[in-house]
Design a protein around this motif. Sequence first.
Motif, PDB file in Angstrom:
ATOM      1  N   GLY A 230     108.436  -0.280  58.891  1.00 49.16           N
ATOM      2  CA  GLY A 230     108.413  -1.331  57.881  1.00 49.16           C
ATOM      3  C   GLY A 230     107.658  -2.566  58.329  1.00 49.16           C
ATOM      4  N   MET A 231     107.898  -3.018  59.550  1.00 49.69           N
ATOM      5  CA  MET A 231     107.235  -4.237  60.009  1.00 49.69           C
ATOM      6  C   MET A 231     105.751  -4.010  60.279  1.00 49.69           C
ATOM      7  N   LEU A 232     105.349  -2.751  60.438  1.00 52.05           N
ATOM      8  CA  LEU A 232     103.939  -2.436  60.636  1.00 52.05           C
ATOM      9  C   LEU A 232     103.235  -2.080  59.317  1.00 52.05           C
ATOM     10  N   GLY A 233     103.973  -2.216  58.192  1.00 54.64           N
ATOM     11  CA  GLY A 233     103.340  -2.055  56.890  1.00 54.64           C
ATOM     12  C   GLY A 233     103.503  -0.705  56.235  1.00 54.64           C
ATOM     13  N   PHE A 234     104.397   0.150  56.777  1.00 47.02           N
ATOM     14  CA  PHE A 234     104.575   1.501  56.230  1.00 47.02           C
ATOM     15  C   PHE A 234     105.914   1.612  55.510  1.00 47.02           C
ATOM     16  N   PRO A 235     105.925   2.191  54.296  1.00 47.84           N
ATOM     17  CA  PRO A 235     107.175   2.252  53.530  1.00 47.84           C
ATOM     18  C   PRO A 235     108.163   3.309  54.010  1.00 47.84           C
ATOM     19  N   HIS A 236     107.646   4.392  54.639  1.00 45.72           N
ATOM     20  CA  HIS A 236     108.523   5.505  55.009  1.00 45.72           C
ATOM     21  C   HIS A 236     108.221   5.987  56.433  1.00 45.72           C
ATOM     22  N   GLU A 237     109.191   6.721  56.974  1.00 52.90           N
ATOM     23  CA  GLU A 237     109.044   7.299  58.307  1.00 52.90           C
ATOM     24  C   GLU A 237     109.171   8.819  58.204  1.00 52.90           C
ATOM     25  N   ARG A 238     108.754   9.540  59.258  1.00 54.88           N
ATOM     26  CA  ARG A 238     108.901  10.996  59.284  1.00 54.88           C
ATOM     27  C   ARG A 238     109.196  11.436  60.711  1.00 54.88           C
ATOM     28  N   LYS A 239     109.593  12.695  60.841  1.00 54.46           N
ATOM     29  CA  LYS A 239     109.924  13.219  62.175  1.00 54.46           C
ATOM     30  C   LYS A 239     108.666  13.334  63.022  1.00 54.46           C
ATOM     31  N   VAL A 240     108.866  13.197  64.321  1.00 50.89           N
ATOM     32  CA  VAL A 240     107.740  13.247  65.237  1.00 50.89           C
ATOM     33  C   VAL A 240     107.945  14.409  66.218  1.00 50.89           C
ATOM     34  N   ASN A 241     106.851  14.991  66.688  1.00 52.41           N
ATOM     35  CA  ASN A 241     106.909  16.095  67.648  1.00 52.41           C
ATOM     36  C   ASN A 241     107.167  15.524  69.049  1.00 52.41           C
ATOM     37  N   LYS A 242     108.448  15.443  69.406  1.00 52.73           N
ATOM     38  CA  LYS A 242     108.808  14.811  70.683  1.00 52.73           C
ATOM     39  C   LYS A 242     108.337  15.626  71.879  1.00 52.73           C
ATOM     40  N   ASN A 243     108.259  16.958  71.740  1.00 55.08           N
ATOM     41  CA  ASN A 243     107.833  17.789  72.874  1.00 55.08           C
ATOM     42  C   ASN A 243     106.412  17.446  73.304  1.00 55.08           C
ATOM     43  N   PHE A 244     105.550  17.207  72.330  1.00 52.51           N
ATOM     44  CA  PHE A 244     104.167  16.832  72.650  1.00 52.51           C
ATOM     45  C   PHE A 244     104.140  15.525  73.434  1.00 52.51           C
ATOM     46  N   TYR A 245     104.898  14.547  72.958  1.00 49.97           N
ATOM     47  CA  TYR A 245     104.881  13.236  73.611  1.00 49.97           C
ATOM     48  C   TYR A 245     105.576  13.271  74.974  1.00 49.97           C
ATOM     49  N   VAL A 355     111.398  -4.369  47.191  1.00 43.83           N
ATOM     50  CA  VAL A 355     110.218  -4.452  46.322  1.00 43.83           C
ATOM     51  C   VAL A 355     108.979  -3.955  47.067  1.00 43.83           C
ATOM     52  N   CYS A 356     108.793  -4.457  48.280  1.00 43.15           N
ATOM     53  CA  CYS A 356     107.601  -4.089  49.059  1.00 43.15           C
ATOM     54  C   CYS A 356     107.525  -2.591  49.314  1.00 43.15           C
ATOM     55  N   ARG A 357     108.621  -2.006  49.749  1.00 45.21           N
ATOM     56  CA  ARG A 357     108.620  -0.566  50.061  1.00 45.21           C
ATOM     57  C   ARG A 357     108.418   0.267  48.799  1.00 45.21           C
ATOM     58  N   GLU A 358     109.007  -0.176  47.689  1.00 43.58           N
ATOM     59  CA  GLU A 358     108.859   0.568  46.435  1.00 43.58           C
ATOM     60  C   GLU A 358     107.395   0.597  45.987  1.00 43.58           C
ATOM     61  N   LEU A 359     106.650  -0.439  46.341  1.00 42.35           N
ATOM     62  CA  LEU A 359     105.244  -0.530  45.956  1.00 42.35           C
ATOM     63  C   LEU A 359     104.303   0.102  46.979  1.00 42.35           C
ATOM     64  N   GLY A 360     104.861   0.689  48.035  1.00 38.83           N
ATOM     65  CA  GLY A 360     104.026   1.382  49.016  1.00 38.83           C
ATOM     66  C   GLY A 360     103.597   0.530  50.189  1.00 38.83           C
ATOM     67  N   PHE A 361     104.257  -0.619  50.386  1.00 39.42           N
ATOM     68  CA  PHE A 361     103.990  -1.463  51.549  1.00 39.42           C
ATOM     69  C   PHE A 361     105.151  -1.332  52.532  1.00 39.42           C
ATOM     70  N   GLY A 362     105.124  -2.133  53.587  1.00 36.33           N
ATOM     71  CA  GLY A 362     106.217  -2.111  54.544  1.00 36.33           C
ATOM     72  C   GLY A 362     107.337  -3.041  54.119  1.00 36.33           C
ATOM     73  N   SER A 363     108.076  -3.567  55.090  1.00 32.80           N
ATOM     74  CA  SER A 363     109.139  -4.522  54.772  1.00 32.80           C
ATOM     75  C   SER A 363     108.517  -5.867  54.418  1.00 32.80           C
ATOM     76  N   ALA A 364     109.343  -6.798  53.971  1.00 34.88           N
ATOM     77  CA  ALA A 364     108.839  -8.107  53.552  1.00 34.88           C
ATOM     78  C   ALA A 364     108.606  -9.010  54.749  1.00 34.88           C
ATOM     79  N   LYS A 365     107.490  -9.689  54.716  1.00 37.61           N
ATOM     80  CA  LYS A 365     107.196 -10.701  55.719  1.00 37.61           C
ATOM     81  C   LYS A 365     107.767 -12.047  55.280  1.00 37.61           C
ATOM     82  N   GLU A 366     107.790 -12.248  53.959  1.00 44.23           N
ATOM     83  CA  GLU A 366     108.290 -13.510  53.430  1.00 44.23           C
ATOM     84  C   GLU A 366     108.816 -13.295  52.009  1.00 44.23           C
ATOM     85  N   ALA A 367     109.960 -13.897  51.728  1.00 40.84           N
ATOM     86  CA  ALA A 367     110.529 -13.900  50.373  1.00 40.84           C
ATOM     87  C   ALA A 367     110.246 -15.272  49.785  1.00 40.84           C
TER      88      ALA A 367
END
Length: 764
Positions: A230-245, A355-367
């Motif tokens: 959210g703070m990096l501007g992304f509305p959603h998260e997904r699983k990551v391949n931990k074995n690779f990392y 509001v921000c996430r619903e519109l495809g942005f990350g979390s809010a920087k300022e209200a």
Amino acid sequence: MMERSRRPQQLALGLLFWVWLPSCLAQTTPSTATTTPATTPATATRTPQPQSERLRFRLAGYPRKHNEGRIEIFYKGEWGTICDDDFSLTNANVLCRQLGFVSATGWTHSAKYGKGQGKIWLDNVLCNGGEKSIELCKSRGWGNSDCTHDEDAGVVCKDERIPGFVDSNVIDANVVEENSVEEVRLKPVVAMAKKKMPISEGVVEVKHKDGWVQICDLGWTVKNTRVVCGMLGFPHERKVNKNFYKLYSERQKHHYHIHSVACTGTEVHLAACPLEFTKPNATTTCQGGMPAVVSCIAGPLFTQSSSLKKKMKTATNLRLKGGAKIGEGRVEVLKDNEWGTVCDDRWSLQSASVVCRELGFGSAKEALTGARMGQGMGPIYMNEVKCLGHERSIWNCPYKNITAEDCKHMEDAGVRCNIPYMGVETSIRITGGRTRYEGRVEVMGTDSNGTRSWGLICGEDWGTKEAMVACRQLGLGYANHGMKETWYWDSSNVTEMILSGVKCSGNEMMLSQCQHHKTVTCQRAAAKFAAGVICSETASDLVLNAPLVQQTVYIEDRPLHMLYCAAEEDCLSKSAASANWPYGHRRLLRFSSQIHNIGRADFRPKAGRHSWVWHACHGHYHSMDIFTHYDLLSANGSKVAEGHKASFCLEDTDCDEGVSKRYECANFGEQGITVGCWDLYRHDIDCQWIDITDVKPGNYILQIVINPNFEVAESDFTNNAMKCNCKYDGHRIWLHNCHIGDAFSEEAERRFEKYPGQLNNQIS
């Protein structure tokens, strides 16, 4: 100390607004450097010496607007308050300036915004008004107070920023000096991912001192990932391949700065989560773990894959209006096929983030409160929105319906959302201007050999909409002017035109998304004819009062002998030229136009008064050749009649309560429309009509467009048009469904355009 009535403790939550000023900037003057003789040690008043550490200031408390609140100071690693004893408007002026506002309009006592916590840093503060910092005012000294937090002082600042003052990045988090988390990034490990923008997957790294450090992933949860995304501007998260990392991690050396994160998932910044930092002398290993890794999903605007874009659901009943940058604006919601605004009472970062996430942005920087993104028009649908932060839509949050007394548009809520870093500003620059907001536009291009170099843009087709995109890409706000010639900004050795025929809609993120010639074609290819911009942090926004048009419409048969002035100004249809002057008449469709400026800057004509044209017939100067189009359209959109492309005199006819008129046409006065004011063209003045003498009875669309050639920059051009369904029976005329161009839903707009017309004269 005088006893005064105590207020009940209020919830001291909400947004925190903080800034810092280096104490060394505040120089002690001889008049303020003296120590006032003390009668007793307990009541001594003295002028503190400037501190070597930098002070921070913030507004806090609830309920409040963005420009008011309990005043808090960060000193010696701790936030504290100021006691209201001897407090004055002069003290408030000094503090408001340190917060970045031009002045104060008031101050409060007795913990109006709720009781603070921790230290009461200052008491019996006495400023003379000229101090650059509150620490230079006389007081009892740091931490010397006989007050309780029932006496915390607050300030109300004028809602006008000091030009050039750096705005704060508002996060609802306690600031920890030694272990602060201010900057976070994702470090990609796959070579291809490093080249793609945005970077949506990688090792989470936190800026620490002069380098970047990792977070131990022991106990890391999906809620932590949600906050980071959210703070990096992304509305959603997904699983990551931990074995690779894990394989990658075993070959790397790591520096763990944080070994425990416990987010709830609703925080807008990692700094707002409970964190445990690695002690300086402790081991920096992450026994049994590895660096935290996250993978985020970008919103549709930032996704390059067309197939992924199709899968993403975008909100159809929510939008942002009036913002200069992507991901900011006034919040508007759709209800019953009509757009309306949200009142800012109890507006919080959590609600703004939904509001921000619903519109495809990350979390809010300022209200944003107080119509910081301009005032809306039409209904206000929601008040006291209380989202928790996990809701999928603002409509899922508790809220109150609006009553007439609750809110006005001066309280419209807005947001600034976190958006992914795209690096768009690296391929554009401006040079030669007097300030960083103006100059000749230069863009980065690549020749056939793959060599990258800066080049110019042909100014021939350059206008306001292109300038809007350039200013947005530069991160400099709104466009003020798009310049076709820039010989006066000739300070660069860049001389080659590499882009021409640029045509933008105005909504693009960068110039490369606009249409342009495949090969450069520029008749005036000299560098002095290159495109330029003047950008601004604020802009006007004109909107027509649609209901007034509908209420005031009528037909007049006006004798030709009363229309000589109108004919001279080309306000009649072409057939009038062959009429038997001065005998006969013209049939005129008349109505009133009330044009409001709901933006954040005055609307001023582009031309200076030296080039205004005097019209003797009407006895005033015309500052704009084309200000408004009046058109009568058939069902298929073709014009059947058009009004004079109105060249008006611009002035403030009236204003909202508390706003003063600035512009008046009389006596060669300054022309314009002030923010919060409107220019009224009554139905009974010359040229305030469409000549429909040659129009046959039928069903039509009346269309009015303000500033149709985008001659003057605005924050939003989508609301410049107004449309009405129109029925003309040859004797009378009716208007219905009058609305601003973007006020209806797409479905309602389609119904409007296919409207078959009234079957009778009863308008429902």
